[in-house]
Write an enzyme that holds these catalytic residues in place. Sequence first.
Site, PDB file in Angstrom:
ATOM      1  N   PRO A  93      -1.186 -53.593 -58.635  1.00 36.48           N
ATOM      2  CA  PRO A  93      -1.018 -54.107 -60.001  1.00 36.48           C
ATOM      3  C   PRO A  93       0.450 -54.250 -60.394  1.00 36.48           C
ATOM      4  CG  PRO A  93      -2.546 -52.231 -59.970  1.00 36.48           C
ATOM      5  CD  PRO A  93      -1.961 -52.342 -58.600  1.00 36.48           C
ATOM      6  N   GLU A 120      -5.295 -43.365 -55.459  1.00 35.41           N
ATOM      7  CA  GLU A 120      -4.302 -43.662 -56.496  1.00 35.41           C
ATOM      8  C   GLU A 120      -3.225 -44.624 -55.996  1.00 35.41           C
ATOM      9  OE1 GLU A 120      -4.701 -42.502 -59.737  1.00 35.41           O
ATOM     10  OE2 GLU A 120      -6.593 -41.912 -58.797  1.00 35.41           O
TER      11      GLU A 120
HETATM   12  C1  4GO Z   1      -4.453 -54.465 -56.570  1.00 36.35           C
HETATM   13  C2  4GO Z   1      -4.835 -53.233 -56.113  1.00 36.35           C
HETATM   14  C3  4GO Z   1      -5.372 -53.923 -58.684  1.00 36.35           C
HETATM   15  C4  4GO Z   1      -4.716 -54.810 -57.873  1.00 36.35           C
HETATM   16  C5  4GO Z   1      -5.479 -52.365 -56.982  1.00 36.35           C
HETATM   17  C6  4GO Z   1      -4.296 -56.131 -58.417  1.00 36.35           C
HETATM   18  N1  4GO Z   1      -5.750 -52.747 -58.239  1.00 36.35           N
HETATM   19  N2  4GO Z   1      -4.317 -56.315 -59.736  1.00 36.35           N
HETATM   20  N3  4GO Z   1      -5.854 -51.119 -56.632  1.00 36.35           N
HETATM   21  O1  4GO Z   1      -3.907 -56.999 -57.645  1.00 36.35           O
HETATM   22  C7  4GO Z   1      -3.743 -48.738 -55.338  1.00 36.35           C
HETATM   23  C8  4GO Z   1      -5.065 -48.119 -55.066  1.00 36.35           C
HETATM   24  C9  4GO Z   1      -3.928 -50.177 -55.592  1.00 36.35           C
HETATM   25  C10 4GO Z   1      -6.086 -49.099 -55.463  1.00 36.35           C
HETATM   26  C11 4GO Z   1      -5.411 -50.422 -55.513  1.00 36.35           C
END
Ligand code: 4GO
Length: 254
Positions: A93, A120
Amino acid sequence: MVCEQMDFTVLSIFPEMFESFFGYGIIRRAVESRRIVASSINIRDFAKGKHMVTDDRPYGGGCGMVMKPEPLADAIRAAKKKSPLSKTLHLTPQGRTFNQKIAHELAEYEGLILICGRYEGVDERICTRFIDDEISIGDYVLTGGEIAAMIVIDAVTRLIPGVLGGEKSSEKDSFEDGLLEHGHYTRPRSFEGDDVPDVLLSGNHKEIENWRLEASLKRTFLKRPDLFKNRALSNQEKNILKKWHQDIEKIIFS
Ligand code: 4GO
């Protein structure tokens, strides 16, 4: 024959998630025609000890687990050894928000190594030492990077020459010229009393093009007016908008 080929390597503790992704439709055909090479590395294969542990508790305390750096580092080194010209991406994210422009940018690389975190997230030293670029698919949190990696691979693959049916098939897509696409219609001509616009049956290609451009502008104006901010208008497009402006003024001042 020189043929562009792109190499995707996904690193995940759930590599089986990609089997169905690479197994259907246009993505499957791209694999079969060797326009893309799809491989996955199970990070757990690089974990040490009897229990093959890939996660550990965070220093400083707090809830959740963090992906251990050593197995991930070894997995990334193995991927880079196999595909030395590839760019290493982390799906997070915190990355740059993915869009069609970034898809084009990534399509220029020989290959992509996509790191999919779980829990996490990954140990910060992996992010700083092994990652070329951080990509987010949007402002929301997922349980893992795998679906984000699939989205990036999908959008990039369809830009590779020869992957879509017609050579120019992706050029008319929404976003490619900064406007949303017009609506599409197929048979029957009348569906539950709802008819296909007559112009599309006229066989007049010039008029059909004009109708499609006007429909694109109308949709973009109603659904995504923000897209006009970063896009210049052609004279033809300005004339269409001026015509609406006049039509609206007629309604207001009549
Ligand atoms: C990518 C990975 C959201 C995105 C994620 C995204 N969440 N918005 N979660 O592209 C770390 C552990 C990242 C779970 C992952």
